[in-house]
Design a protein around this motif. Structure first.
Motif, PDB file in Angstrom:
ATOM      1  N   THR A 129      -7.411 -56.106   3.701  1.00 21.87           N
ATOM      2  CA  THR A 129      -7.255 -55.108   4.764  1.00 21.87           C
ATOM      3  C   THR A 129      -5.842 -55.120   5.357  1.00 21.87           C
ATOM      4  O   THR A 129      -5.450 -54.182   6.062  1.00 21.87           O
ATOM      5  CB  THR A 129      -8.270 -55.335   5.903  1.00 21.87           C
ATOM      6  OG1 THR A 129      -8.036 -56.620   6.497  1.00 21.87           O
ATOM      7  CG2 THR A 129      -9.696 -55.273   5.378  1.00 21.87           C
ATOM      8  N   LEU A 130      -5.084 -56.181   5.073  1.00 18.89           N
ATOM      9  CA  LEU A 130      -3.707 -56.271   5.559  1.00 18.89           C
ATOM     10  C   LEU A 130      -2.711 -55.554   4.646  1.00 18.89           C
ATOM     11  O   LEU A 130      -1.557 -55.345   5.025  1.00 18.89           O
ATOM     12  CB  LEU A 130      -3.282 -57.740   5.688  1.00 18.89           C
ATOM     13  CG  LEU A 130      -4.061 -58.601   6.686  1.00 18.89           C
ATOM     14  CD1 LEU A 130      -3.595 -60.046   6.612  1.00 18.89           C
ATOM     15  CD2 LEU A 130      -3.905 -58.063   8.103  1.00 18.89           C
ATOM     16  N   VAL A 131      -3.162 -55.195   3.434  1.00 22.34           N
ATOM     17  CA  VAL A 131      -2.254 -54.607   2.442  1.00 22.34           C
ATOM     18  C   VAL A 131      -1.557 -53.340   2.953  1.00 22.34           C
ATOM     19  O   VAL A 131      -0.330 -53.201   2.802  1.00 22.34           O
ATOM     20  CB  VAL A 131      -3.004 -54.333   1.113  1.00 22.34           C
ATOM     21  CG1 VAL A 131      -2.158 -53.468   0.177  1.00 22.34           C
ATOM     22  CG2 VAL A 131      -3.340 -55.656   0.432  1.00 22.34           C
ATOM     23  N   PRO A 132      -2.277 -52.369   3.572  1.00 24.80           N
ATOM     24  CA  PRO A 132      -1.581 -51.156   4.042  1.00 24.80           C
ATOM     25  C   PRO A 132      -0.451 -51.450   5.023  1.00 24.80           C
ATOM     26  O   PRO A 132       0.623 -50.846   4.946  1.00 24.80           O
ATOM     27  CB  PRO A 132      -2.697 -50.336   4.706  1.00 24.80           C
ATOM     28  CG  PRO A 132      -3.946 -50.796   4.031  1.00 24.80           C
ATOM     29  CD  PRO A 132      -3.737 -52.258   3.776  1.00 24.80           C
ATOM     30  N   ALA A 133      -0.704 -52.378   5.940  1.00 28.21           N
ATOM     31  CA  ALA A 133       0.339 -52.740   6.910  1.00 28.21           C
ATOM     32  C   ALA A 133       1.545 -53.365   6.205  1.00 28.21           C
ATOM     33  O   ALA A 133       2.697 -53.064   6.536  1.00 28.21           O
ATOM     34  CB  ALA A 133      -0.219 -53.706   7.948  1.00 28.21           C
ATOM     35  N   LEU A 134       1.276 -54.218   5.224  1.00 26.75           N
ATOM     36  CA  LEU A 134       2.364 -54.850   4.474  1.00 26.75           C
ATOM     37  C   LEU A 134       3.157 -53.810   3.679  1.00 26.75           C
ATOM     38  O   LEU A 134       4.393 -53.890   3.587  1.00 26.75           O
ATOM     39  CB  LEU A 134       1.806 -55.920   3.527  1.00 26.75           C
ATOM     40  CG  LEU A 134       1.211 -57.160   4.198  1.00 26.75           C
ATOM     41  CD1 LEU A 134       0.550 -58.063   3.166  1.00 26.75           C
ATOM     42  CD2 LEU A 134       2.297 -57.933   4.952  1.00 26.75           C
ATOM     43  N   VAL A 135       2.450 -52.833   3.103  1.00 29.57           N
ATOM     44  CA  VAL A 135       3.115 -51.754   2.353  1.00 29.57           C
ATOM     45  C   VAL A 135       4.083 -51.001   3.274  1.00 29.57           C
ATOM     46  O   VAL A 135       5.234 -50.742   2.916  1.00 29.57           O
ATOM     47  CB  VAL A 135       2.080 -50.779   1.749  1.00 29.57           C
ATOM     48  CG1 VAL A 135       2.762 -49.506   1.246  1.00 29.57           C
ATOM     49  CG2 VAL A 135       1.326 -51.451   0.602  1.00 29.57           C
TER      50      VAL A 135
END
Length: 462
Positions: free
Chosen positions: A6-12
Protein backbone atom coordinates in the motif's frame (compact mmCIF):
# COMPACT_ATOMS: atom_id res chain seq x y z
CA UNK A 1 -1.92 -8.65 -1.04
CA UNK A 2 0.87 -7.68 1.37
CA UNK A 3 0.13 -4.59 3.48
CA UNK A 4 3.48 -2.99 2.66
CA UNK A 5 2.42 -2.77 -1.00
CA UNK A 6 0.00 0.00 0.00
CA UNK A 7 3.06 2.26 0.30
CA UNK A 8 4.04 1.75 -3.36
CA UNK A 9 1.92 4.64 -4.81
CA UNK A 10 3.43 7.11 -2.35
CA UNK A 11 6.94 5.88 -3.16
CA UNK A 12 6.22 6.18 -6.91
CA UNK A 13 5.15 9.81 -6.43
CA UNK A 14 8.26 10.67 -4.40
CA UNK A 15 10.67 8.93 -6.82
CA UNK A 16 9.18 10.55 -9.94
CA UNK A 17 9.18 14.02 -8.33
CA UNK A 18 12.83 13.68 -7.33
CA UNK A 19 13.86 12.13 -10.65
CA UNK A 20 11.85 14.01 -13.27
CA UNK A 21 10.92 17.16 -11.30
CA UNK A 22 7.36 16.84 -12.68
CA UNK A 23 4.55 16.86 -10.12
CA UNK A 24 1.69 16.13 -12.55
CA UNK A 25 3.46 13.07 -14.02
CA UNK A 26 4.32 11.86 -10.51
CA UNK A 27 0.72 12.18 -9.33
CA UNK A 28 -0.65 10.50 -12.45
CA UNK A 29 1.69 7.49 -12.22
CA UNK A 30 1.11 7.24 -8.49
CA UNK A 31 -2.65 7.25 -9.06
CA UNK A 32 -2.31 4.57 -11.77
CA UNK A 33 -0.27 2.34 -9.45
CA UNK A 34 -2.81 2.82 -6.64
CA UNK A 35 -5.68 1.83 -8.94
CA UNK A 36 -3.78 -1.26 -10.16
CA UNK A 37 -3.25 -2.34 -6.54
CA UNK A 38 -6.93 -1.75 -5.73
CA UNK A 39 -7.88 -3.85 -8.77
CA UNK A 40 -5.53 -6.65 -7.62
CA UNK A 41 -6.84 -6.36 -4.07
CA UNK A 42 -10.35 -6.98 -5.37
CA UNK A 43 -9.16 -10.18 -7.10
CA UNK A 44 -8.73 -8.76 -10.58
CA UNK A 45 -5.94 -10.11 -12.78
CA UNK A 46 -5.22 -11.27 -16.31
CA UNK A 47 -4.09 -9.72 -19.58
CA UNK A 48 -6.52 -6.80 -19.25
CA UNK A 49 -4.93 -5.64 -15.98
CA UNK A 50 -3.25 -2.55 -17.42
CA UNK A 51 -6.33 -1.54 -19.41
CA UNK A 52 -8.65 -2.01 -16.44
CA UNK A 53 -6.23 -0.13 -14.18
CA UNK A 54 -6.03 2.76 -16.65
CA UNK A 55 -9.81 2.93 -16.98
CA UNK A 56 -10.19 2.88 -13.20
CA UNK A 57 -7.69 5.75 -12.96
CA UNK A 58 -9.91 7.89 -15.20
CA UNK A 59 -13.02 6.82 -13.31
CA UNK A 60 -11.38 7.74 -9.99
CA UNK A 61 -10.66 11.25 -11.30
CA UNK A 62 -14.29 11.52 -12.44
CA UNK A 63 -15.54 10.16 -9.10
CA UNK A 64 -13.80 12.80 -6.97
CA UNK A 65 -15.54 15.59 -8.91
CA UNK A 66 -18.90 14.09 -7.87
CA UNK A 67 -18.14 15.09 -4.29
CA UNK A 68 -19.47 18.60 -3.69
CA UNK A 69 -16.52 19.75 -1.57
CA UNK A 70 -13.99 18.58 -4.16
CA UNK A 71 -15.86 20.24 -7.03
CA UNK A 72 -15.98 23.49 -5.06
CA UNK A 73 -12.22 23.37 -4.40
CA UNK A 74 -11.57 22.99 -8.14
CA UNK A 75 -13.96 25.82 -9.06
CA UNK A 76 -12.49 28.03 -6.36
CA UNK A 77 -8.95 27.36 -7.63
CA UNK A 78 -9.95 28.48 -11.14
CA UNK A 79 -11.84 31.56 -9.96
CA UNK A 80 -8.83 32.66 -7.91
CA UNK A 81 -6.94 32.97 -11.19
CA UNK A 82 -9.61 35.29 -12.56
CA UNK A 83 -9.69 37.36 -9.37
CA UNK A 84 -5.90 37.76 -9.36
CA UNK A 85 -5.93 38.81 -13.02
CA UNK A 86 -8.63 41.44 -12.40
CA UNK A 87 -6.77 42.98 -9.47
CA UNK A 88 -3.48 42.92 -11.38
CA UNK A 89 -4.68 44.27 -14.75
CA UNK A 90 -6.82 46.98 -13.12
CA UNK A 91 -3.65 48.47 -11.60
CA UNK A 92 -5.06 47.90 -8.11
CA UNK A 93 -2.11 45.82 -6.90
CA UNK A 94 0.45 48.36 -8.11
CA UNK A 95 -1.52 51.18 -6.50
CA UNK A 96 -1.87 49.32 -3.18
CA UNK A 97 1.87 48.59 -3.04
CA UNK A 98 2.62 52.24 -3.78
CA UNK A 99 0.20 53.37 -1.03
CA UNK A 100 1.62 50.96 1.60
CA UNK A 101 5.19 52.06 0.86
CA UNK A 102 4.36 55.79 0.84
CA UNK A 103 2.39 55.59 4.12
CA UNK A 104 5.23 53.67 5.81
CA UNK A 105 3.12 50.57 6.55
CA UNK A 106 5.41 48.38 4.47
CA UNK A 107 8.46 50.40 3.49
CA UNK A 108 11.03 47.67 4.24
CA UNK A 109 11.24 43.93 3.47
CA UNK A 110 10.80 43.17 7.19
CA UNK A 111 7.62 45.23 7.42
CA UNK A 112 6.27 43.55 4.28
CA UNK A 113 6.92 40.12 5.83
CA UNK A 114 5.34 41.10 9.16
CA UNK A 115 2.27 42.46 7.35
CA UNK A 116 1.94 39.12 5.52
CA UNK A 117 2.25 37.23 8.82
CA UNK A 118 -0.34 39.50 10.45
CA UNK A 119 -2.87 39.12 7.62
CA UNK A 120 -2.43 35.34 7.63
CA UNK A 121 -2.88 35.25 11.42
CA UNK A 122 -6.05 37.35 11.64
CA UNK A 123 -7.81 35.32 8.92
CA UNK A 124 -7.63 32.12 11.00
CA UNK A 125 -11.28 31.29 10.28
CA UNK A 126 -10.27 28.99 7.41
CA UNK A 127 -6.79 27.90 6.32
CA UNK A 128 -7.39 28.38 2.57
CA UNK A 129 -8.80 31.87 3.21
CA UNK A 130 -5.74 32.66 5.34
CA UNK A 131 -3.29 31.58 2.62
CA UNK A 132 -5.30 33.22 -0.16
CA UNK A 133 -5.78 36.59 1.54
CA UNK A 134 -2.19 36.90 2.74
CA UNK A 135 -0.79 35.73 -0.61
CA UNK A 136 -2.88 38.08 -2.74
CA UNK A 137 -2.19 41.01 -0.42
CA UNK A 138 1.56 40.54 -0.41
CA UNK A 139 2.58 39.40 -3.91
CA UNK A 140 3.18 42.93 -5.13
CA UNK A 141 5.05 43.90 -1.96
CA UNK A 142 7.41 40.94 -2.28
CA UNK A 143 8.06 41.91 -5.91
CA UNK A 144 8.70 45.50 -4.84
CA UNK A 145 11.37 44.48 -2.33
CA UNK A 146 12.92 41.78 -4.54
CA UNK A 147 11.87 38.92 -2.26
CA UNK A 148 11.09 35.60 -3.92
CA UNK A 149 7.60 34.18 -4.28
CA UNK A 150 9.03 31.00 -2.70
CA UNK A 151 9.57 32.96 0.53
CA UNK A 152 6.02 34.31 0.34
CA UNK A 153 4.63 30.80 -0.22
CA UNK A 154 6.60 29.54 2.79
CA UNK A 155 5.38 32.34 5.06
CA UNK A 156 1.69 31.95 4.22
CA UNK A 157 1.73 28.11 4.19
CA UNK A 158 3.65 27.90 7.47
CA UNK A 159 1.42 30.46 9.16
CA UNK A 160 -2.09 29.48 8.04
CA UNK A 161 -2.45 25.87 9.26
CA UNK A 162 -0.38 26.34 12.49
CA UNK A 163 -2.46 29.40 13.41
CA UNK A 164 -5.71 27.54 12.61
CA UNK A 165 -4.69 24.52 14.72
CA UNK A 166 -3.65 26.70 17.68
CA UNK A 167 -6.51 29.25 17.79
CA UNK A 168 -9.18 26.58 17.01
CA UNK A 169 -12.13 29.02 16.86
CA UNK A 170 -12.84 27.74 13.38
CA UNK A 171 -13.76 24.68 11.32
CA UNK A 172 -10.60 22.89 12.46
CA UNK A 173 -11.72 23.07 16.09
CA UNK A 174 -15.28 21.97 15.27
CA UNK A 175 -14.00 19.03 13.20
CA UNK A 176 -11.64 17.79 15.93
CA UNK A 177 -14.33 18.17 18.62
CA UNK A 178 -16.60 16.02 16.46
CA UNK A 179 -13.94 13.29 16.30
CA UNK A 180 -13.44 13.45 20.09
CA UNK A 181 -17.12 13.36 21.00
CA UNK A 182 -17.42 9.57 21.42
CA UNK A 183 -14.56 9.10 23.91
CA UNK A 184 -14.46 9.26 27.72
CA UNK A 185 -11.28 11.22 28.36
CA UNK A 186 -11.76 12.34 31.96
CA UNK A 187 -12.10 16.01 31.00
CA UNK A 188 -14.62 17.30 28.48
CA UNK A 189 -13.54 17.48 24.85
CA UNK A 190 -13.21 21.28 24.83
CA UNK A 191 -10.80 21.23 27.79
CA UNK A 192 -8.72 18.50 26.12
CA UNK A 193 -8.59 20.52 22.91
CA UNK A 194 -7.58 23.73 24.71
CA UNK A 195 -4.89 21.73 26.54
CA UNK A 196 -3.23 20.93 23.18
CA UNK A 197 -2.32 24.59 22.55
CA UNK A 198 0.93 24.71 24.62
CA UNK A 199 1.76 21.12 23.57
CA UNK A 200 1.30 21.55 19.81
CA UNK A 201 5.06 21.72 19.38
CA UNK A 202 5.31 21.58 15.59
CA UNK A 203 2.89 24.49 15.12
CA UNK A 204 4.64 26.59 17.79
CA UNK A 205 8.13 25.90 16.43
CA UNK A 206 6.99 26.62 12.87
CA UNK A 207 5.49 30.00 13.77
CA UNK A 208 8.67 30.88 15.68
CA UNK A 209 10.89 30.02 12.70
CA UNK A 210 8.62 32.00 10.33
CA UNK A 211 8.98 35.06 12.55
CA UNK A 212 12.75 34.52 12.76
CA UNK A 213 12.94 34.41 8.96
CA UNK A 214 10.90 37.61 8.63
CA UNK A 215 12.68 39.62 11.33
CA UNK A 216 16.25 38.63 10.45
CA UNK A 217 15.72 38.41 6.69
CA UNK A 218 17.90 35.30 6.64
CA UNK A 219 17.01 32.35 4.40
CA UNK A 220 18.76 29.01 4.04
CA UNK A 221 19.14 26.09 1.64
CA UNK A 222 17.06 26.05 -1.57
CA UNK A 223 15.23 29.20 -0.41
CA UNK A 224 18.45 31.20 -0.73
CA UNK A 225 18.82 30.05 -4.34
CA UNK A 226 15.23 31.07 -5.07
CA UNK A 227 15.91 34.48 -3.57
CA UNK A 228 18.76 34.89 -6.03
CA UNK A 229 16.75 33.67 -9.03
CA UNK A 230 13.45 35.33 -8.02
CA UNK A 231 11.28 32.71 -9.69
CA UNK A 232 7.60 33.51 -10.20
CA UNK A 233 4.72 31.58 -11.70
CA UNK A 234 4.48 33.91 -14.69
CA UNK A 235 7.04 36.02 -16.52
CA UNK A 236 5.57 39.28 -15.21
CA UNK A 237 4.84 40.75 -11.81
CA UNK A 238 1.75 42.54 -10.55
CA UNK A 239 3.62 45.81 -10.12
CA UNK A 240 4.52 45.99 -13.81
CA UNK A 241 1.02 47.38 -14.44
CA UNK A 242 0.54 51.16 -14.19
CA UNK A 243 -1.04 52.06 -10.79
CA UNK A 244 -4.69 53.12 -10.80
CA UNK A 245 -6.33 53.19 -7.34
CA UNK A 246 -5.89 50.89 -4.30
CA UNK A 247 -9.65 50.27 -4.18
CA UNK A 248 -9.38 48.03 -7.27
CA UNK A 249 -7.50 45.56 -5.08
CA UNK A 250 -8.68 46.35 -1.56
CA UNK A 251 -12.44 46.31 -2.18
CA UNK A 252 -12.50 42.83 -3.83
CA UNK A 253 -10.14 41.59 -1.08
CA UNK A 254 -12.34 42.98 1.70
CA UNK A 255 -15.35 41.48 -0.08
CA UNK A 256 -13.59 38.12 -0.07
CA UNK A 257 -12.86 38.21 3.68
CA UNK A 258 -16.13 39.74 4.85
CA UNK A 259 -18.35 37.53 2.69
CA UNK A 260 -16.34 34.47 3.74
CA UNK A 261 -17.31 35.18 7.34
CA UNK A 262 -20.91 35.83 6.30
CA UNK A 263 -21.15 32.60 4.30
CA UNK A 264 -19.55 30.63 7.16
CA UNK A 265 -22.31 31.92 9.43
CA UNK A 266 -24.96 31.20 6.79
CA UNK A 267 -23.82 27.63 6.07
CA UNK A 268 -23.37 26.97 9.81
CA UNK A 269 -26.90 28.17 10.68
CA UNK A 270 -25.54 31.07 12.69
CA UNK A 271 -22.56 29.20 14.16
CA UNK A 272 -19.25 30.22 12.66
CA UNK A 273 -17.30 27.09 13.60
CA UNK A 274 -19.91 24.82 12.02
CA UNK A 275 -19.91 26.56 8.65
CA UNK A 276 -18.72 24.86 5.46
CA UNK A 277 -15.27 26.09 4.47
CA UNK A 278 -15.49 24.76 0.90
CA UNK A 279 -18.88 26.34 0.25
CA UNK A 280 -17.98 29.65 1.86
CA UNK A 281 -14.66 30.12 0.09
CA UNK A 282 -16.25 29.36 -3.30
CA UNK A 283 -19.15 31.77 -2.75
CA UNK A 284 -16.82 34.46 -1.39
CA UNK A 285 -14.37 34.16 -4.30
CA UNK A 286 -17.23 34.33 -6.81
CA UNK A 287 -18.60 37.48 -5.15
CA UNK A 288 -15.12 39.06 -5.05
CA UNK A 289 -14.70 38.34 -8.79
CA UNK A 290 -18.06 39.97 -9.47
CA UNK A 291 -17.12 43.08 -7.46
CA UNK A 292 -13.77 43.36 -9.29
CA UNK A 293 -15.50 42.91 -12.68
CA UNK A 294 -18.12 45.58 -11.94
CA UNK A 295 -15.53 48.07 -10.66
CA UNK A 296 -13.42 47.67 -13.81
CA UNK A 297 -16.46 47.86 -16.11
CA UNK A 298 -17.85 51.00 -14.46
CA UNK A 299 -14.43 52.66 -14.54
CA UNK A 300 -14.99 52.95 -18.34
CA UNK A 301 -11.39 51.80 -18.92
CA UNK A 302 -12.41 48.25 -19.81
CA UNK A 303 -15.13 46.75 -22.01
CA UNK A 304 -17.05 43.58 -21.18
CA UNK A 305 -15.20 41.43 -23.72
CA UNK A 306 -11.82 42.65 -22.43
CA UNK A 307 -12.81 41.64 -18.90
CA UNK A 308 -13.96 38.22 -20.05
CA UNK A 309 -10.59 37.72 -21.77
CA UNK A 310 -8.69 38.91 -18.69
CA UNK A 311 -10.67 36.54 -16.46
CA UNK A 312 -10.09 33.49 -18.66
CA UNK A 313 -6.44 34.39 -19.11
CA UNK A 314 -6.06 34.48 -15.31
CA UNK A 315 -7.77 31.10 -15.01
CA UNK A 316 -5.52 29.62 -17.69
CA UNK A 317 -2.42 30.69 -15.73
CA UNK A 318 -3.55 28.43 -12.89
CA UNK A 319 -4.60 25.40 -14.95
CA UNK A 320 -1.42 23.42 -14.10
CA UNK A 321 -2.04 23.92 -10.38
CA UNK A 322 -5.75 23.09 -10.72
CA UNK A 323 -4.70 19.85 -12.45
CA UNK A 324 -2.41 19.10 -9.51
CA UNK A 325 -5.27 19.71 -7.07
CA UNK A 326 -7.57 17.40 -9.07
CA UNK A 327 -4.99 14.58 -9.20
CA UNK A 328 -4.17 15.06 -5.51
CA UNK A 329 -7.84 14.66 -4.58
CA UNK A 330 -8.10 11.52 -6.73
CA UNK A 331 -4.91 10.05 -5.26
CA UNK A 332 -6.10 10.76 -1.72
CA UNK A 333 -9.34 8.92 -2.47
CA UNK A 334 -7.44 5.92 -3.90
CA UNK A 335 -5.01 5.72 -0.99
CA UNK A 336 -7.89 5.83 1.49
CA UNK A 337 -9.53 2.88 -0.27
CA UNK A 338 -6.20 1.07 -0.51
CA UNK A 339 -5.61 1.48 3.24
CA UNK A 340 -2.21 3.23 3.14
CA UNK A 341 -2.94 5.41 6.17
CA UNK A 342 -4.42 2.55 8.16
CA UNK A 343 -1.33 0.40 7.53
CA UNK A 344 1.03 3.15 8.74
CA UNK A 345 -1.16 3.77 11.78
CA UNK A 346 -1.26 0.05 12.67
CA UNK A 347 2.49 0.13 13.28
CA UNK A 348 1.86 2.44 16.24
CA UNK A 349 -0.64 -0.01 17.74
CA UNK A 350 2.02 -2.63 18.52
CA UNK A 351 3.37 -3.13 22.05
CA UNK A 352 5.50 -0.06 22.71
CA UNK A 353 6.93 1.79 25.75
CA UNK A 354 4.29 4.29 26.88
CA UNK A 355 6.71 7.24 26.92
CA UNK A 356 7.32 6.76 23.18
CA UNK A 357 3.64 6.84 22.18
CA UNK A 358 3.45 10.65 21.62
CA UNK A 359 6.61 10.50 19.45
CA UNK A 360 5.30 7.59 17.42
CA UNK A 361 1.88 9.18 16.93
CA UNK A 362 3.63 12.34 15.72
CA UNK A 363 5.74 10.30 13.26
CA UNK A 364 2.73 8.29 12.11
CA UNK A 365 0.75 11.51 11.60
CA UNK A 366 3.59 12.97 9.55
CA UNK A 367 3.87 9.86 7.36
CA UNK A 368 0.13 9.54 6.78
CA UNK A 369 -0.41 13.20 5.91
CA UNK A 370 2.71 13.24 3.71
CA UNK A 371 1.66 10.17 1.73
CA UNK A 372 -2.04 11.04 1.51
CA UNK A 373 -1.79 14.85 1.32
CA UNK A 374 -4.44 15.53 3.95
CA UNK A 375 -4.09 16.61 7.56
CA UNK A 376 -7.82 16.25 8.29
CA UNK A 377 -7.80 12.71 6.90
CA UNK A 378 -4.84 11.97 9.16
CA UNK A 379 -6.78 13.20 12.20
CA UNK A 380 -9.69 10.94 11.23
CA UNK A 381 -7.35 7.91 11.09
CA UNK A 382 -5.23 8.53 14.18
CA UNK A 383 -7.68 9.98 16.72
CA UNK A 384 -9.63 6.66 16.82
CA UNK A 385 -6.26 4.97 17.54
CA UNK A 386 -4.87 7.49 20.04
CA UNK A 387 -7.97 8.19 22.13
CA UNK A 388 -8.64 4.53 23.08
CA UNK A 389 -5.00 4.45 24.28
CA UNK A 390 -5.86 7.39 26.54
CA UNK A 391 -8.89 5.53 27.92
CA UNK A 392 -7.15 2.17 28.42
CA UNK A 393 -3.65 3.28 29.50
CA UNK A 394 -4.42 6.53 31.30
CA UNK A 395 -2.25 8.66 29.03
CA UNK A 396 -2.54 12.49 29.11
CA UNK A 397 -5.29 13.17 26.53
CA UNK A 398 -4.07 16.64 25.51
CA UNK A 399 -0.51 15.38 24.88
CA UNK A 400 -1.69 12.44 22.75
CA UNK A 401 -4.06 14.68 20.76
CA UNK A 402 -1.38 17.37 20.32
CA UNK A 403 1.02 14.76 18.88
CA UNK A 404 -1.60 13.68 16.34
CA UNK A 405 -2.45 17.27 15.36
CA UNK A 406 1.23 18.24 15.10
CA UNK A 407 2.02 15.20 12.97
CA UNK A 408 -0.86 15.92 10.60
CA UNK A 409 0.24 19.50 9.97
CA UNK A 410 3.93 18.49 9.71
CA UNK A 411 3.34 15.92 6.95
CA UNK A 412 0.96 18.27 5.18
CA UNK A 413 3.70 20.93 5.01
CA UNK A 414 6.17 18.46 3.49
CA UNK A 415 3.78 16.88 0.99
CA UNK A 416 3.70 17.88 -2.69
CA UNK A 417 0.20 16.39 -3.00
CA UNK A 418 -1.40 18.46 -0.23
CA UNK A 419 -4.22 20.82 -1.20
CA UNK A 420 -2.91 23.47 1.21
CA UNK A 421 0.49 23.29 -0.52
CA UNK A 422 -1.23 23.87 -3.87
CA UNK A 423 -3.39 26.74 -2.55
CA UNK A 424 -0.31 28.46 -1.07
CA UNK A 425 1.43 28.12 -4.44
CA UNK A 426 -1.63 29.59 -6.19
CA UNK A 427 -1.93 32.48 -3.74
CA UNK A 428 1.76 33.39 -3.87
CA UNK A 429 2.36 32.79 -7.57
CA UNK A 430 5.13 30.30 -6.87
CA UNK A 431 5.80 27.07 -8.76
CA UNK A 432 4.47 24.20 -6.63
CA UNK A 433 7.60 22.05 -6.80
CA UNK A 434 9.76 25.05 -5.92
CA UNK A 435 7.53 25.77 -2.92
CA UNK A 436 7.82 22.16 -1.69
CA UNK A 437 11.59 22.13 -2.20
CA UNK A 438 12.18 25.45 -0.43
CA UNK A 439 9.80 24.79 2.48
CA UNK A 440 10.98 21.23 3.17
CA UNK A 441 14.21 22.07 5.09
CA UNK A 442 12.28 24.40 7.41
CA UNK A 443 9.51 21.83 7.95
CA UNK A 444 12.02 19.05 8.66
CA UNK A 445 13.93 21.24 11.12
CA UNK A 446 10.75 22.11 13.04
CA UNK A 447 9.64 18.47 12.80
CA UNK A 448 12.91 17.28 14.38
CA UNK A 449 12.52 19.80 17.22
CA UNK A 450 8.90 18.71 17.73
CA UNK A 451 9.93 15.03 17.84
CA UNK A 452 12.45 15.77 20.60
CA UNK A 453 9.87 17.86 22.44
CA UNK A 454 7.29 15.04 22.32
CA UNK A 455 9.93 12.60 23.58
CA UNK A 456 10.72 14.89 26.51
CA UNK A 457 7.03 15.54 27.20
CA UNK A 458 6.42 11.76 27.18
CA UNK A 459 9.14 11.24 29.77
CA UNK A 460 7.87 14.09 32.00
CA UNK A 461 4.10 13.57 31.68
CA UNK A 462 3.61 9.79 31.34
Amino acid sequence: MADWLTLVPALVAIIIVLWRKEVILALLLSLCSAELLIFLQAGGAGPGLLLDGSIQTLERIVAVTKDGDNARILMFSLLVGGLLAYMRDSGGVSATVKMLVEKGIAKTPRQAGLLTFFISSVTFIESNLSSLTAGISSRGLFDKFKMSRARLAYIIDSTSAPICIIILLNGWGAYILGLLSTYSLGDNAVSVLIGTIPLNFYALFTLTVVLYTIITGKVYGPMRKSEQQLHTLAAHTEIDVKPSHPSFMLLPLLTLVASMLGFMLMTGNGRLVEGSGSQSVLYATTLACLVAYCMMLFSKRFKHQQLVDIGFKGMSELLPLVTIVLLSLALGSSLKLLGTGTFIASIVNDSLPLVLIPCLLFLAGGLISFTTGTSWGTFAILIPIGMPMVELLGLPPSLVLAAILSGGVFGDHCSPISDSTAVSSVASGCDLLEHVKTQLPYALFCGALALLAFLLAGVLMI
